[in-house]
Design a protein around this motif. Structure first.
Motif, PDB file in Angstrom:
ATOM      1  N   ASN A 466       0.802  -1.215   0.000  1.00 28.56           N
ATOM      2  CA  ASN A 466       0.000   0.000   0.000  1.00 28.56           C
ATOM      3  C   ASN A 466       0.839   1.270   0.000  1.00 28.56           C
ATOM      4  O   ASN A 466       0.316   2.362  -0.274  1.00 28.56           O
ATOM      5  N   MET A 488      -5.856   6.603  -2.598  1.00 30.18           N
ATOM      6  CA  MET A 488      -5.817   5.452  -1.693  1.00 30.18           C
ATOM      7  C   MET A 488      -7.035   4.564  -1.974  1.00 30.18           C
ATOM      8  O   MET A 488      -8.144   5.046  -2.144  1.00 30.18           O
ATOM      9  N   LYS A 493      -6.808   2.283   2.708  1.00 27.33           N
ATOM     10  CA  LYS A 493      -7.113   3.297   3.723  1.00 27.33           C
ATOM     11  C   LYS A 493      -7.411   2.635   5.069  1.00 27.33           C
ATOM     12  O   LYS A 493      -6.947   3.092   6.110  1.00 27.33           O
ATOM     13  N   THR A 494      -8.174   1.529   5.028  1.00 28.24           N
ATOM     14  CA  THR A 494      -8.497   0.810   6.268  1.00 28.24           C
ATOM     15  C   THR A 494      -7.242   0.270   6.942  1.00 28.24           C
ATOM     16  O   THR A 494      -7.065   0.372   8.152  1.00 28.24           O
ATOM     17  N   GLU A 497      -4.786   3.215   8.247  1.00 26.31           N
ATOM     18  CA  GLU A 497      -5.290   4.031   9.348  1.00 26.31           C
ATOM     19  C   GLU A 497      -5.434   3.260  10.645  1.00 26.31           C
ATOM     20  O   GLU A 497      -5.888   3.810  11.650  1.00 26.31           O
ATOM     21  N   TYR A 521      -1.516  11.243   5.737  1.00 22.59           N
ATOM     22  CA  TYR A 521      -1.716  10.684   4.412  1.00 22.59           C
ATOM     23  C   TYR A 521      -2.369  11.739   3.503  1.00 22.59           C
ATOM     24  O   TYR A 521      -3.347  12.378   3.882  1.00 22.59           O
ATOM     25  N   SER A 523      -3.852  12.278  -0.410  1.00 23.77           N
ATOM     26  CA  SER A 523      -4.232  11.745  -1.718  1.00 23.77           C
ATOM     27  C   SER A 523      -4.205  12.872  -2.737  1.00 23.77           C
ATOM     28  O   SER A 523      -4.799  13.930  -2.530  1.00 23.77           O
ATOM     29  N   ASN A 527      -8.183  14.314  -3.058  1.00 22.06           N
ATOM     30  CA  ASN A 527      -8.488  13.765  -1.738  1.00 22.06           C
ATOM     31  C   ASN A 527      -9.585  12.696  -1.768  1.00 22.06           C
ATOM     32  O   ASN A 527     -10.323  12.517  -0.811  1.00 22.06           O
ATOM     33  N   VAL A 529     -10.883   8.658  -2.317  1.00 20.42           N
ATOM     34  CA  VAL A 529     -10.437   7.283  -2.154  1.00 20.42           C
ATOM     35  C   VAL A 529     -10.875   6.476  -3.367  1.00 20.42           C
ATOM     36  O   VAL A 529     -12.027   6.542  -3.776  1.00 20.42           O
TER      37      VAL A 529
END
Length: 553
Positions: A466, A488, A493-494, A497, A521, A523, A527, A529
């Motif tokens: 990742n 992401m 992301k899961t 974080e 983080y 993106s 921004n 996902v």
């Protein structure tokens, strides 16, 4: 001995049908039954007892027997006769002087107040009015307070027997007013002896190997053992062997377990995944399968250490011997530890299959599965020390705990150095002093690819995947931004974080910067996902990491 009249209400579960009715029938608790019988014989029965222990170890059965024994009209050697009017009334539930209460569903102040009112009345038939309160730890604080006064100074004709699996939840004021008896886990040998008696009386044919499996699965609980036995005869067949039990509870055959353990030891990812696919095709439970793998790995370690192992035939012992000859004790210990961690992680995961496959792949990696190679790990630490990011002084203390590459915080490095290694003398500090120079983005941009690559080397495959193709740069004096050019994924992301992963990455970046920093983080796709499924992300992980991997629904 069976409860009289227990068959009048139709089918009765085995654990109820064969509930002990005398102290001599209780399994594995002789240290308790001996004391209770002596108290009854000497007429020194206490006013309050606390029976503590795991599930299915005989707490409630002992309470019932004690309640009958102190009221029995023909008690002999501290045992109830189970034939007199009092005993029969207690067994069939018609005797109102013995009151059983489940605190899980009767835990209010009002429930206890009703007891306080009743204790003032004399027993109707028996010598003592006995209150058996099961799962007493479930009482509310107010109920405990209401019980306290009565428990402290009950009338002479009243006895209390409290039972619980969690005595630590009871107030000290309650504990101090009870005679406490701790029930032990029942040994496999005692469970097997009792099961043989049950099988003989129930016309059940069972092999010795099957008895051993039931005893192990029961984990010290006689009630669980009887419940497993009952499941095995509910198909109308009163013949039980090892395969029948394994099929019913979802345990894979020893061949599958052996194959996957062999694949792990030989670093053969393809064979390991093929074995997993076979298990999944058969619909076996992954939790049971993993439990069998851990147990088998432990047995290899025991065999390598002592030359002995139980519950296996000659051919299986020979297979274990061959595996034991091809692996070190250190690696076996490490594998048992890693498999146990995998078991804990899978327990709470909604993607059990993916977690299981990824965990086995990790163990098949020579980097991870080869055990704790102290020489290699110290060399990595030395490289960090020589990189100029850390300034060292003289060693003052070291401990005997092995280093793991999870311990990436430089302040803790030397607290984990294994003093058994001759290379410890090459490390010049137990309390390294971090270089406090500023974090320049040019330096960090060079360090970041190495940090990401180290995650892969240390087995952090998911984190590595990742963080590939990301960039790190300073965005404030104490914050470093990690930029994702392509955004992401939801799965990524899961993962990123999670608190433990944030801590891991922050620690590595802090080492490179020479001071404690936070990470953020970023993106670069407005921004947003990128939408994808966990399976797609894991498949991407496998392909980009050059790891053979197959997602099974």
């Amino acid at each position: 001995m069976l409860y009289k009249g227990c068959d009048n209400m139709g089918y009765t579960a085995l654990y109820r049908k064969f509930r002990p009715v005398t102290f001599s029938e209780l399994v594995g608790q002789e240290h308790i039954t001996r004391t209770l019988k002596n108290q009854i014989i000497a007429d020194r029965v206490g006013h309050a007892y606390l029976f503590n222990g795991g599930r299915g170890t005989g707490k409630t059965s002992s309470a019932k027997i004690l309640a009958r024994a102190i009221n029995c009209l023909n008690s002999h050697d501290g045992e109830p006769c189970n034939e007199c009017e009092i005993c029969k009334g207690a067994i069939n539930g018609s005797l109102t002087d013995i009151v059983e209460m489940d605190a899980a569903s009767n835990n209010s102040v009002e429930d206890i107040r009703s007891i306080r009112e009743e204790v003032n009345f004399l027993p109707t038939k028996a010598k003592y009015r006995v209150y058996i309160i099961d799962e007493v730890h479930m009482l509310s604080p107010g109920a405990f307070n209401a019980l306290l006064k009565t428990l402290e100074e009950p009338p002479e004709h009243v006895k209390f027997i409290l039972a619980t699996t969690e005595p630590q939840k009871l107030p000290a004021t309650i504990l101090s007013r009870c005679q406490r008896f701790d029930f032990k886990r029942i040994s496999n040998e005692d469970i097997i002896k009792r099961l043989k008696i049950v099988c003989n009386e129930s016309d059940i044919e069972i092999t010795d190997g099957a008895l051993n499996i039931v005893a192990v699965l029961a984990e010290g609980a006689m009630r669980d053992a009887l419940s497993i036995l009952e499941r095995c005869v509910q198909d109308g067949e009163n013949k039980i062997d090892e395969d029948k039990i394994k099929d019913l509870v979802g345990i894979p055959k020893i061949t599958f377990v052996h194959n996957i353990v062999k694949s792990i030891i030989e670093y053969d990812i393809d064979k390991a995944l093929n074995s997993i696919n076979e298990i999944l095709d058969q619909g076996k439970d992954l939790n049971n399968f993993l439990w069998e793998i851990i147990k088998y790995m432990k047995d290899i370690l025991v065999y390598k250490s002592s030359g002995n192992v139980d519950l296996y035939n000659e051919d299986e012992v020979e297979d274990i011997r061959i595996l034991a000859d091809n692996v070190t004790k250190d690696r076996l210990v490490n594998l048992v530890y890693e498999l146990s961690n995998l078991e804990n992680n899978i327990k709470w995961s909604t993607q059990k299959t993916i977690m299981f496959q990824a965990g086995i792949i990790k163990l098949c990696s020579k980097e991870i599965g080869s055990g704790s190679n102290i020489e290699e790990r110290i060399e990595k630490i030395e490289n960090y020390l020589k990189s100029g990011k850390v300034v060292s002084s003289a060693i003052t203390e070291v401990s005997t705990q092995p280093i793991t590459m999870r311990d990436t915080n430089v302040n803790n490095i030397t607290n984990h150095v294994n003093t058994t290694s001759p290379r410890v003398a090459n490390i010049q500090s137990s309390k390294p002093v971090i270089n406090t120079s500023k974090c320049y983005s040019s330096d960090l941009s060079k360090s970041w690819p190495k940090i990401v690559n180290d995650l892969r080397q240390n087995g952090k495959i998911v984190l590595y995947t990742n963080l590939m193709n990301t960039q790190a740069e300073k965005i404030s004096d104490d914050t470093v931004g990690i930029k994702f050019k392509n955004g992401m994924t939801a799965f990524g992301k899961t993962v990123l974080e999670k608190q433990e992963n944030i801590k891991e990455i922050s620690s590595l970046v802090s080492m490179a910067c020479g001071k404690d920093v936070q990470i953020k983080y970023i993106s670069e796709m407005q921004n947003q996902v990128v939408s994808s499924t966990p399976e797609e992300d894991i498949q991407k992980l496998a392909s980009e990491s050059d790891i053979p991997f197959n997602i099974i629904e």
